[in-house]
Motif scaffolding. Structure first.
Motif, PDB file in Angstrom:
ATOM      1  N   GLN A   1       0.802  -1.221   0.000  1.00  0.00           N
ATOM      2  CA  GLN A   1       0.000   0.000   0.000  1.00  0.00           C
ATOM      3  C   GLN A   1       0.839   1.277   0.000  1.00  0.00           C
ATOM      4  N   PHE A   2       2.134   1.182   0.236  1.00  0.00           N
ATOM      5  CA  PHE A   2       2.982   2.367   0.337  1.00  0.00           C
ATOM      6  C   PHE A   2       3.788   2.652  -0.924  1.00  0.00           C
ATOM      7  N   THR A   3       4.032   1.643  -1.734  1.00  0.00           N
ATOM      8  CA  THR A   3       4.846   1.853  -2.924  1.00  0.00           C
ATOM      9  C   THR A   3       4.127   1.346  -4.154  1.00  0.00           C
ATOM     10  N   ASP A   4       4.379   1.997  -5.254  1.00  0.00           N
ATOM     11  CA  ASP A   4       3.865   1.547  -6.542  1.00  0.00           C
ATOM     12  C   ASP A   4       5.038   1.046  -7.363  1.00  0.00           C
ATOM     13  N   THR A   5       4.829  -0.026  -8.087  1.00  0.00           N
ATOM     14  CA  THR A   5       5.889  -0.516  -8.964  1.00  0.00           C
ATOM     15  C   THR A   5       5.867   0.287 -10.248  1.00  0.00           C
ATOM     16  N   THR A   6       7.020   0.378 -10.855  1.00  0.00           N
ATOM     17  CA  THR A   6       7.149   1.076 -12.125  1.00  0.00           C
ATOM     18  C   THR A   6       7.746   0.121 -13.142  1.00  0.00           C
ATOM     19  N   PRO A   7       7.630   0.424 -14.416  1.00  0.00           N
ATOM     20  CA  PRO A   7       8.218  -0.458 -15.426  1.00  0.00           C
ATOM     21  C   PRO A   7       9.728  -0.620 -15.273  1.00  0.00           C
ATOM     22  N   SER A   8      10.403   0.360 -14.663  1.00  0.00           N
ATOM     23  CA  SER A   8      11.850   0.265 -14.511  1.00  0.00           C
ATOM     24  C   SER A   8      12.281  -0.480 -13.249  1.00  0.00           C
ATOM     25  N   ALA A   9      11.351  -0.859 -12.392  1.00  0.00           N
ATOM     26  CA  ALA A   9      11.703  -1.554 -11.149  1.00  0.00           C
ATOM     27  C   ALA A   9      12.199  -2.967 -11.463  1.00  0.00           C
ATOM     28  N   TYR A  10      13.084  -3.459 -10.629  1.00  0.00           N
ATOM     29  CA  TYR A  10      13.608  -4.810 -10.802  1.00  0.00           C
ATOM     30  C   TYR A  10      12.533  -5.829 -10.445  1.00  0.00           C
ATOM     31  N   ASP A  11      12.553  -6.948 -11.166  1.00  0.00           N
ATOM     32  CA  ASP A  11      11.603  -8.028 -10.900  1.00  0.00           C
ATOM     33  C   ASP A  11      12.158  -9.034  -9.903  1.00  0.00           C
ATOM     34  N   TYR A  12      13.375  -8.805  -9.432  1.00  0.00           N
ATOM     35  CA  TYR A  12      14.008  -9.732  -8.491  1.00  0.00           C
ATOM     36  C   TYR A  12      14.623  -8.916  -7.354  1.00  0.00           C
ATOM     37  N   PRO A  13      14.834  -9.534  -6.213  1.00  0.00           N
ATOM     38  CA  PRO A  13      15.442  -8.807  -5.091  1.00  0.00           C
ATOM     39  C   PRO A  13      16.897  -8.450  -5.400  1.00  0.00           C
ATOM     40  N   LEU A  14      17.331  -7.287  -4.983  1.00  0.00           N
ATOM     41  CA  LEU A  14      18.711  -6.856  -5.204  1.00  0.00           C
ATOM     42  C   LEU A  14      19.598  -7.412  -4.090  1.00  0.00           C
ATOM     43  N   LEU A  15      20.052  -8.618  -4.289  1.00  0.00           N
ATOM     44  CA  LEU A  15      20.923  -9.292  -3.334  1.00  0.00           C
ATOM     45  C   LEU A  15      22.375  -9.072  -3.733  1.00  0.00           C
ATOM     46  N   VAL A  16      23.271  -9.086  -2.777  1.00  0.00           N
ATOM     47  CA  VAL A  16      24.697  -8.922  -3.060  1.00  0.00           C
ATOM     48  C   VAL A  16      25.148  -9.975  -4.071  1.00  0.00           C
ATOM     49  N   LYS A  17      24.683 -11.201  -3.906  1.00  0.00           N
ATOM     50  CA  LYS A  17      25.053 -12.279  -4.822  1.00  0.00           C
ATOM     51  C   LYS A  17      24.666 -11.928  -6.259  1.00  0.00           C
ATOM     52  N   GLN A  18      23.478 -11.398  -6.453  1.00  0.00           N
ATOM     53  CA  GLN A  18      23.018 -11.022  -7.780  1.00  0.00           C
ATOM     54  C   GLN A  18      23.833  -9.860  -8.337  1.00  0.00           C
ATOM     55  N   LEU A  19      24.125  -8.864  -7.511  1.00  0.00           N
ATOM     56  CA  LEU A  19      24.908  -7.716  -7.958  1.00  0.00           C
ATOM     57  C   LEU A  19      26.316  -8.131  -8.377  1.00  0.00           C
ATOM     58  N   LEU A  20      26.946  -9.013  -7.617  1.00  0.00           N
ATOM     59  CA  LEU A  20      28.291  -9.472  -7.964  1.00  0.00           C
ATOM     60  C   LEU A  20      28.281 -10.310  -9.232  1.00  0.00           C
ATOM     61  N   HIS A  21      27.284 -11.169  -9.381  1.00  0.00           N
ATOM     62  CA  HIS A  21      27.202 -12.011 -10.579  1.00  0.00           C
ATOM     63  C   HIS A  21      26.992 -11.161 -11.829  1.00  0.00           C
ATOM     64  N   THR A  22      26.094 -10.198 -11.751  1.00  0.00           N
ATOM     65  CA  THR A  22      25.830  -9.327 -12.895  1.00  0.00           C
ATOM     66  C   THR A  22      27.080  -8.554 -13.284  1.00  0.00           C
ATOM     67  N   SER A  23      27.785  -8.026 -12.318  1.00  0.00           N
ATOM     68  CA  SER A  23      29.023  -7.292 -12.595  1.00  0.00           C
ATOM     69  C   SER A  23      30.063  -8.195 -13.229  1.00  0.00           C
TER      70      SER A  23
END
Length: 66
Positions: free
Chosen positions: A4-26
């Protein structure tokens, strides 16, 4: 995730921003890009990945589990 507090936008990530994901993407997208820490230490994402792997192997020898 929508509440109820936030609205999603088309640019929002569809997955949680975990350190593991950030390191893998980099690692995949910028393997040779330099990481600079406080102007004192430099290493590439591939070197960081290798060092994390060595640390994980060392910790597992002492019984650490994921």
């Amino acid at each position: 995730m929508h509440d109820q507090f936030t609205d999603t936008t088309p640019s929002a990530y569809d997955y949680p921003l975990l350190v593991k994901q950030l390191l893998h993407t980099s690692l995949v997208q910028a393997r040779d890009q330099q990481i600079v820490y406080r102007g004192q230490m430099r290493m590439s994402y591939s070197t960081l990945h290798e060092r994390i792997g060595r640390l994980a192997n060392g910790l597992s020898k002492f019984g650490a589990q994921h």
